[in-house]
Design an enzyme around this catalytic site. Structure first.
Site, PDB file in Angstrom:
ATOM      1  N   ASP A   1       0.876  -1.177   0.000  1.00 35.34           N
ATOM      2  CA  ASP A   1       0.000   0.000   0.000  1.00 35.34           C
ATOM      3  C   ASP A   1       0.913   1.226   0.000  1.00 35.34           C
ATOM      4  O   ASP A   1       1.344   1.677   1.048  1.00 35.34           O
ATOM      5  CB  ASP A   1      -0.880  -0.049   1.252  1.00 35.34           C
ATOM      6  CG  ASP A   1      -1.797   1.159   1.364  1.00 35.34           C
ATOM      7  OD1 ASP A   1      -1.790   2.018   0.453  1.00 35.34           O
ATOM      8  OD2 ASP A   1      -2.530   1.241   2.370  1.00 35.34           O
TER       9      ASP A   1
ATOM     10  N   ASP B   1     -17.528   4.011   0.071  1.00 36.22           N
ATOM     11  CA  ASP B   1     -16.220   3.713   0.663  1.00 36.22           C
ATOM     12  C   ASP B   1     -16.407   3.407   2.161  1.00 36.22           C
ATOM     13  O   ASP B   1     -17.545   3.284   2.646  1.00 36.22           O
ATOM     14  CB  ASP B   1     -15.281   4.906   0.401  1.00 36.22           C
ATOM     15  CG  ASP B   1     -13.823   4.497   0.324  1.00 36.22           C
ATOM     16  OD1 ASP B   1     -13.418   3.608   1.089  1.00 36.22           O
ATOM     17  OD2 ASP B   1     -13.071   5.079  -0.488  1.00 36.22           O
TER      18      ASP B   1
ATOM     19  N   ASP C   1     -10.507  -3.542  -0.857  1.00 31.90           N
ATOM     20  CA  ASP C   1      -9.377  -2.599  -0.835  1.00 31.90           C
ATOM     21  C   ASP C   1      -8.409  -3.096   0.234  1.00 31.90           C
ATOM     22  O   ASP C   1      -8.717  -4.023   0.978  1.00 31.90           O
ATOM     23  CB  ASP C   1      -9.937  -1.205  -0.469  1.00 31.90           C
ATOM     24  CG  ASP C   1      -8.977  -0.086  -0.819  1.00 31.90           C
ATOM     25  OD1 ASP C   1      -7.852  -0.362  -1.266  1.00 31.90           O
ATOM     26  OD2 ASP C   1      -9.372   1.088  -0.642  1.00 31.90           O
TER      27      ASP C   1
ATOM     28  N   ARG D   1      -7.680  -4.197  -5.146  1.00 31.45           N
ATOM     29  CA  ARG D   1      -6.486  -3.371  -5.342  1.00 31.45           C
ATOM     30  C   ARG D   1      -5.247  -4.249  -5.450  1.00 31.45           C
ATOM     31  O   ARG D   1      -4.367  -3.999  -6.256  1.00 31.45           O
ATOM     32  CB  ARG D   1      -6.330  -2.365  -4.202  1.00 31.45           C
ATOM     33  CG  ARG D   1      -5.295  -1.319  -4.524  1.00 31.45           C
ATOM     34  CD  ARG D   1      -5.304  -0.170  -3.534  1.00 31.45           C
ATOM     35  NE  ARG D   1      -4.786  -0.570  -2.231  1.00 31.45           N
ATOM     36  CZ  ARG D   1      -4.707   0.255  -1.181  1.00 31.45           C
ATOM     37  NH1 ARG D   1      -5.115   1.506  -1.281  1.00 31.45           N
ATOM     38  NH2 ARG D   1      -4.244  -0.166  -0.028  1.00 31.45           N
TER      39      ARG D   1
ATOM     40  N   ASP E   1      -4.220   4.253  -5.463  1.00 33.12           N
ATOM     41  CA  ASP E   1      -4.398   5.645  -5.063  1.00 33.12           C
ATOM     42  C   ASP E   1      -3.492   6.578  -5.854  1.00 33.12           C
ATOM     43  O   ASP E   1      -2.439   7.008  -5.380  1.00 33.12           O
ATOM     44  CB  ASP E   1      -4.152   5.774  -3.557  1.00 33.12           C
ATOM     45  CG  ASP E   1      -5.142   4.931  -2.771  1.00 33.12           C
ATOM     46  OD1 ASP E   1      -6.167   4.521  -3.357  1.00 33.12           O
ATOM     47  OD2 ASP E   1      -4.893   4.672  -1.584  1.00 33.12           O
TER      48      ASP E   1
ATOM     49  N   HIS F   1     -13.275   8.495  -8.945  1.00 34.44           N
ATOM     50  CA  HIS F   1     -13.100   8.320  -7.501  1.00 34.44           C
ATOM     51  C   HIS F   1     -12.309   9.513  -6.968  1.00 34.44           C
ATOM     52  O   HIS F   1     -11.583  10.158  -7.710  1.00 34.44           O
ATOM     53  CB  HIS F   1     -12.364   7.005  -7.232  1.00 34.44           C
ATOM     54  CG  HIS F   1     -12.286   6.628  -5.777  1.00 34.44           C
ATOM     55  ND1 HIS F   1     -13.288   6.913  -4.875  1.00 34.44           N
ATOM     56  CD2 HIS F   1     -11.334   5.975  -5.079  1.00 34.44           C
ATOM     57  CE1 HIS F   1     -12.925   6.450  -3.684  1.00 34.44           C
ATOM     58  NE2 HIS F   1     -11.741   5.885  -3.778  1.00 34.44           N
TER      59      HIS F   1
END
Lengths: 935, 484
Positions: free
Chosen positions: A275, A421, A534, A594, A610, A668
């Site tokens: 991440d 979300d 996610d 993701r 992201d 998004h």
């Protein structure tokens, strides 16, 4: 609301104390370089030339389907077992493991769709230093050289690919711990029965101990985290040489160009699902997903290497032509002094075994089907998932959802999914709803259903440790959590605060997770609620590199180290299975993830994580999705508008235009950014965005057909140009434009303030038509296209037929019964071919031939619709509304003959300036046989 | 060529009246529509006139050909509503979904007629309340017009009553506003009068003091040193001020009473005073000029106490008068009180002027909101709106955050008093200061009805107040008349 900032603050402060402003880029210090990853450093320290490995030819055993052979490391006498398989479909599998490992080494399960079917191997010849094996009829040979050990795959006199040709095979055998102070059992190594037949190492134990201590073999510290490494060193590495190859692709996910760069003097490409907060562009750092598949391409041949290993992996790429200028290369050529261009690839993984699939092509399409035969094809999504998705972190409450839905209708903007979300949950407890903001989820979902729309709600794998939370209690009761090195439930910090991580590598855990999506388990859910996974790298805010400790323990006593890159794959697998099961196996699931791995294409869609509202991020979305498509994952998209920061209006508009032509099309935005629903930027911009989304909806029949093909054959949807024009070297590095299928070429505008773009139209002797103006352009040329803010340069290949639905409505299911318009773009030979695929759009009934698949051909002034599925049992209400023949001459009349033999004249219009013939209302059913003649 | 005038019809999803502007005409038009529909039913047939309003029927009369309404093309009449788009303006397909730019007319008998986009015809979703948009029979749409009509009529009537009530209240508020305004004006005048009274008194006070000082200096026989005219005079005046018992010499006590530390207004110790006077014992004017006076002039360490500054000495006291020190202090205290009163009055005037300079609407109908606060609890937050002042948010955990300070009226030109803008609240984490936009809606009570935060730290509130009610206008008519 605003106190959210307070909560955000809490956890962001916890893991990103050094990264406090939204505008800064990634904090590289949070992530390891190769030098900081002990095994990578050790592997890389080994230089080419002196492979210690020797093949023991007298151990060769050949059965019908496999050859085994022992390798010996002459330095430490450790023996390895080499297995070679010739696989159906022109592939070779090479497996190397320790002959007698101290304990089993991890072999990746569940990724291959079947045990790959083999074909017989035969020995062609052998002598004291080698064996030549036949790989089938095409003069294809596999040569095993004994000393030093290497493998070469030849076709005729050409070496296609060599393994260990640079002698970089490295296999850290499992060993007992030697330093007795911290591990008293270590001293028993010599007596270890597994190694009893091997002579002790030649080096003095002290010396080796000292070396080991230096190199972080038994523990490794990064920032404040220490990896305890109870199993010691276990890394593996192998080099591959690709003579004649100058272009390699794949090994996503990296925010980098399509064509992989050489890594000399820098870090290797890293594959370790992470991440990464505010990732940077154009570097080899690891991102959210990993697909260890590399494609090589030259005008003669396309091949692939699939390195089936789920541990942290680094890939070095070097090339003997890198750094040479085009002029230098030409000079070499003229002087005949050139060595053959060659690319070398070196794979290094932290644990597991070497298990490599070599896909020999020879054409790009062959490599795609070969890889698909191993790991499966793209899942066939519900048609609605190909529509436009409206997302934001977060739509605040039911009223907000209703207002956004109404806003899109008011501005006549179609959409299929609205997304929720993490804030929709009760305190980040997934499978629950915030009791005041989303107190009536079914009412909300029913409201969407009445408009034929759907919703996606997020379900992340980190589970709040809270004895009042059903999901947590059940997982704990079933002992499904991953354990830390000391055997207690592993706990990390994530959105809900302290969280446990279910062990998705367990089939029983996945089955239980899937059952949680049942309508009676997931309260407030309905059939139009789908799921988004996610944070499944997994993201652990307070873990090393924001992920899980490598010494955490999964089922079967496997370390997280062994399975890390699989975690996200398994999360999506269990979730998709849940969505299938809740409908009794009837409905196709839709799950966005993701994190991903090889095989994730079977499970749903992937997005590029992201990103940021910057032009560079818009641009990189193309190579990122192209790279994923090359390794099977076609259903790819980037956050439209960019996740972090606020896009300028121009950037937002351009992103909609680009996203409308990428497979997964979702807007998004980060919670801290201002609202950016499509109508908030003035009527002119609303109109431009609406038009981009309408173009998407118009082309959905073509998109759907591409997905059907990807599902059936594994061919990518979004393709680099070289895939269709493999001999055109001008296309090999292109990643600012792409093909959708074979027939549409898209060159989105990704430059700020652009007044024009230069698109390359490939194909000598071919023609391309601007889909908006129908202007004809010759292939094999660079074409300058002036653009305005409303321009999306897209071209249809002459020789193709593309079906569209031009009645754009509120959602895909509103358009279900609408008629088709066929866009027949003639080749210079005045021919064209295309297809029409229709099914119910959402169930698995297509597997029972409940679909219509027709071939459309235009030749000799006749357009014919032929059935490709004789036993099709599906009917449609859709009909053929209109046929546009682009590049046509004016006919004197047009007639239609239907299946019953009836012939009728059709009205038409001919526009001489654009050479477009519009045939009015053939009116035949889209599933019927018919023929149209231009007289 | 434009053959027709755009008729303003509401979209189907538009709600009836919105607060403030009640469509009187609406109520009437239902009846008219009923009448018209009954008449037209006699000659109406088939799909050919589907989706066409009465006003447009004249363009769709059965003939051999049809002229697209934009005049761009003539097509066979057969091709009207044949589910294929021939006209660029979509006018040949008013009843089907064939034209992307077309529109379909919902007659909606019993409710109000409206247009929908052609793309909503036969899409499986009932848009017209009479169900006429879903004529392909795939979707069954119940006719809900009668119910909707009743509901809306009831709602409209209720709203009309509410607006009437609101208007009534508003008139009262305006009246109250007038008297409140007058009251405040009077208040201001009173205050100004008090202020000038105080000023005069103070002036007199000071003048007397000045005279007294001058007299004292003379009596004391203190001569100004040559070339030090003004300075000597001032020194003498300060000396006179400090010399509370007027005996012509300064004691330590007297200095302590009148001189303080420059930095922190601390009183001086005996040692400090002795040092300042250049030795022990009372100091006469001459010694004062040589010592303490110089320190005061240099303004390095000490200064005259604030309440003595500008004071020209006690009135009515000649050097011969030997008033008791307590009486002198009494005089000082009176002076102080007088000055404080003056300041308070000034501040009050300032506030009042500020209040009176704020815009409270064309009839000062919003004046009554001044000084009030309105609260609303939303989830875990309590919001407080104080018009013309500030907005805050208090979380259940107790922290109060400013969501903005009053800036200005932010409504559009036609309705300037429909929105209030509050800006420059507490800054957001990593973001700009919080802001709040308040929309004012006609209501029979004054209350904060809704708070939203569509984008983080940008709040939107809805305040109900009778003052936002406006006279019902004819402008909101819903089109039917123009079709007759």
């Amino acid at each position: 609301m605003a106190a959210f900032a307070g909560r955000m603050w809490m956890f962001w402060a916890a893991w990103l104390s050094s990264c406090l402003t939204v505008t800064v880029a990634v904090d590289r210090g949070n992530f390891k370089t190769c030098d900081q990853s002990a095994f990578c450093k050790r592997q890389r320290a080994m230089t080419p030339g002196q492979s210690p490995f020797r093949a023991l030819l007298d151990t060769l055993e050949l059965s019908d389907s496999r050859l085994t052979l022992q390798l010996i490391n002459d330095n430490n006498k450790v023996r390895l077992l080499l297995e070679l398989y010739r696989l159906q479909g022109n592939m070779t599998r090479v497996k190397i493991n320790e002959l007698k490992p101290l304990k089993p080494r991890y072999e990746v399960p569940d990724i291959l769709v079947t045990d790959p079917p083999t074909e017989p191997l035969s020995v062609v010849s052998r002598d004291e230093n080698g064996v030549v094996l036949s790989l089938g009829a095409e003069a294809c040979r596999l040569i095993v050289s004994a000393q030093p050990f290497r493998l070469d795959i030849m076709e005729g006199p050409q070496v296609l690919l060599s393994l260990n040709s640079r002698g970089l095979l490295m296999f850290e055998h499992l060993r007992p711990r030697k330093d007795t102070q911290s591990d008293p059992e270590g001293s028993e190594r010599v007596e270890d029965p597994a190694n009893a037949d091997q002579p002790p190492t030649e080096k003095a134990p002290d010396e080796e101990n000292a070396k080991e201590d230096e190199s972080g073999m038994w523990d490794e510290t990064f920032k404040s985290h220490t990896d305890s490494k109870p199993n010691g060193p276990s890394s593996i590495g192998l080099d591959f040489s690709l003579p004649g190859v100058e272009h390699v692709y794949g090994i996503p996910e990296h925010a980098d160009d399509l064509k992989l760069k050489t890594t000399d003097g820098g870090d290797p490409y890293r594959l370790y699902n992470l991440d990464v907060f505010q990732y940077e562009l154009y570097n080899p750092m690891a991102l959210y997903g990993a697909v260890p598949v590399l494609l090589s391409h030259s005008p003669q041949r396309t091949m692939g290497i699939f390195w089936l290993n789920a541990a942290e992996t680094w890939v070095d790429i070097s090339s003997n032509t890198a750094g040479k200028t085009v002029f230098g290369k030409m000079l070499d050529y003229v002087q005949g002094a050139s060595e053959t261009p060659q690319t070398d690839v070196r794979w290094m993984s932290e644990s597991g075994i070497i298990d490599v699939f070599i896909m020999l092509g020879p054409k790009p399409a062959d490599v795609f089907s070969q890889y698909a035969s191993l790991t499966g094809t793209q899942s066939f999504p519900p048609l609605s998932a190909l529509g436009y998705h409206q997302c934001r972190w977060n739509y605040n409450d039911q009223e907000d959802v209703r207002a956004v839905d109404a806003g899109l209708d008011e501005h006549d903007i179609p959409y299929d999914f609205i997304w929720l979300d993490i804030e929709h949950t009760d305190g980040k407890r997934y499978f629950t709803w915030d009791s005041s903001k989303f107190s009536q989820p079914r009412e909300m979902l029913q409201g969407l259903m009445d408009k034929k729309r759907k919703m996606v709600a997020i379900v992340d794998p980190h589970i709040k440790v809270d004895s009042g939370y059903k999901i947590h209690n059940e997982i704990r009761a079933k002992d499904f959590y991953i354990k830390n090195k000391d055997g207690a439930d592993y706990e990390g910090w994530c959105w809900p605060g302290s969280a446990g991580y279910p062990d998705f590598t367990r089939p029983d855990m996945r089955a239980w997770w899937a059952s949680m999506f049942a309508y009676d388990q997931y309260e407030g859910s309905m059939e139009n609620l789908y799921t988004w996974n996610d944070m499944n790298e997994p993201s652990v805010f307070n873990g090393p590199e924001v992920t899980m400790h490598k010494d955490a323990i999964h089922q079967g006593a496997w370390e997280h180290r062994d399975v890390h890159n699989l975690y996200g794959f398994y999360v999506q697998m269990a979730t998709a299975e849940g969505l299938i099961q809740r409908s009794g196996g009837v409905e196709r699931p839709f799950v966005l993830t993701r994190a991903f791995f090889a095989g994730s294409q079977r499970l749903g869609a992937v997005w590029t994580g992201d990103n940021a509202a910057e032009w560079g991020h818009l641009k990189i979305s193309i190579p990122m999705c192209l790279s994923l498509g090359l390794v099977g994952i076609s259903f790819c998209g980037a956050d439209v508008g960019g996740f972090f920061k606020a896009p300028s209006t121009e950037l937002l508009v351009r992103w909609y235009q680009t996203g409308a032509y990428q497979p997964f099309f979702r807007a998004h935005a980060h919670v801290d950014t201002p609202r950016r629903e499509p109508w908030l930027f003035g009527p002119e911009n609303t109109a431009v965005i609406r038009e981009a989304i309408r173009q998407r909806y118009g082309l959905l029949p073509y998109w759907y057909q591409l997905f059907y093909h990807a599902h059936r054959t594994g061919q990518p949807i979004m393709r680099p140009l070289w895939v269709e024009y493999p001999e055109d070297a001008a296309t090999f590095t292109m990643d600012d434009q792409f093909l959708l299928g074979r027939d549409l070429l898209v060159h989105p505008v990704t430059e700020e303030g652009a007044r024009g773009v230069t698109a390359y139209l490939p194909g000598r002797g071919e023609v391309w038509y601007d889909i908006h103006t129908f202007q004809k352009h010759n292939g094999a040329q660079n074409l300058y296209i002036p653009v305005t803010i409303s321009s999306i340069p897209v071209f249809q290949r002459g020789g193709s037929i593309i079906p569209r639905k031009l009645r754009i409505r509120r959602s895909t299911s509103c358009m279900e019964n609408d008629p088709y318009t066929l866009f027949v773009a003639l080749s210079p030979q005045r021919t064209a071919v295309g297809e029409l695929y229709i099914d119910d759009g959402h169930t698995f009934a297509y597997k029972e031939n409940k679909f219509i698949h027709r071939q459309l051909t235009f030749a000799n002034n006749t357009l014919i619709s032929r059935n490709l599925v004789p036993d099709s049992s599906f009917s449609t209400a859709s009909w053929i509304e209109r046929v546009l023949i682009i590049g046509a001459h004016k006919p004197s009349k047009v007639t239609l003959r239907t299946a019953d033999g009836a012939e009728s004249p059709l009205e038409f219009e001919f526009d001489a300036t654009s050479s477009v013939l519009t045939i009015r209302k053939p009116g035949v059913n889209a599933g019927a046989d018919w023929m149209m003649v231009l007289h | 060529m434009v053959l027709f005038k755009e008729v303003l019809l509401p979209k189907c999803n538009e709600s009836g009246g919105s607060s403030g502007y009640l469509p009187l005409a609406l109520i009437m038009q239902y009846h008219i529509v009923v009448a018209v529909a009954i008449c037209s039913a006699v000659f109406v047939d088939s799909r050919k006139i589907r989706g066409i309003s009465l006003a447009y029927r004249k363009f769709y009369k059965e003939k051999k050909t049809f002229l697209c309404l934009d005049g761009s093309k003539i097509i066979p009449f057969d091709q009207v509503n044949d589910d294929y788009c021939d006209c660029l303006d979509g006018s040949d397909e008013p009843g089907t979904a064939a034209c992307l730019n077309g529109r379909f007319y919902c007659t909606n008998l019993g409710f109000r007629p409206c247009y929908i986009q052609s793309s909503r015809v036969n899409d499986g979703i009932c848009d017209c309340c009479d169900g006429s948009d879903e004529h392909d029979k795939r979707t069954r749409c119940p006719n809900t017009c009668r119910n909707l009509g009743q509901q809306e009529r009831a709602a409209l009537e209720a709203e009309m009553r509410a607006v009437d009530d609101g208007m009534h209240l508003k008139r009262q508020l305006i009246k109250e506003g007038v008297s409140m305004w007058q009251e405040k004006q009077n208040q201001l005048k009173d205050l100004q009068r008090i202020l000038s009274g105080l000023q005069t008194k103070l002036e007199a006070h000071r003048k007397r003091k000045l005279e007294a000082d001058a007299h004292q200096a003379k009596v004391m026989g203190v001569l100004k040193s040559p070339g030090d005219g003004a300075g000597g005079k001032t020194a003498a005046r300060i000396f006179g001020q400090l010399d509370i018992n007027k005996d012509g010499s300064l004691t330590v006590d007297e200095v302590q009473a009148g001189v303080v530390n420059l930095q922190d207004d601390r009183s001086l110790t005996e040692e400090e005073v002795t040092a300042l006077l250049g030795g022990p014992g009372p100091a006469d004017l001459f010694r004062f000029q040589q010592t303490l006076w110089r320190s005061l002039q240099a303004a390095k360490k000490v200064k005259i106490k604030a309440d003595l500054r500008g004071d020209l000495g006690p009135p009515n006291e000649g050097p011969a008068t030997r008033a008791a020190p307590s009486a002198a202090r009494q005089g000082e205290a009176n002076l102080k009180e007088m000055e404080e009163a003056l300041e308070t009055t000034r501040a009050e005037i300032g506030n009042l002027e500020k209040v009176l300079s704020t815009d409270y609407g064309s009839s000062r109908e919003f004046l009554y909101l001044q000084g009030q606060c309105f609260q609303l609890v939303v989830y875990e937050y309590t919001y407080s709106l104080c018009p013309f002042s500030h907005v805050t948010q208090k979380s259940s955990t107790g922290a109060e955050v400013s969501l903005g300070k009053w800036r200005y009226w932010a409504g559009p030109q036609e309705h300037p008093y429909s929105r209030m803008e509050f800006e420059d609240g507490a800054p957001c984490w990593q973001g700009p200061p919080r802001t709040t936009l308040v929309t004012l809606t006609c209501g029979t009570e004054t209350a904060l009805k809704r708070v939203r935060e569509p984008t983080k730290c940008q709040y939107i509130m809805e305040l109900w107040t009778p003052s936002a009610c406006e006279q019902q206008r004819e402008a909101r008519r819903r089109g039917v008349h123009s079709e007759l």
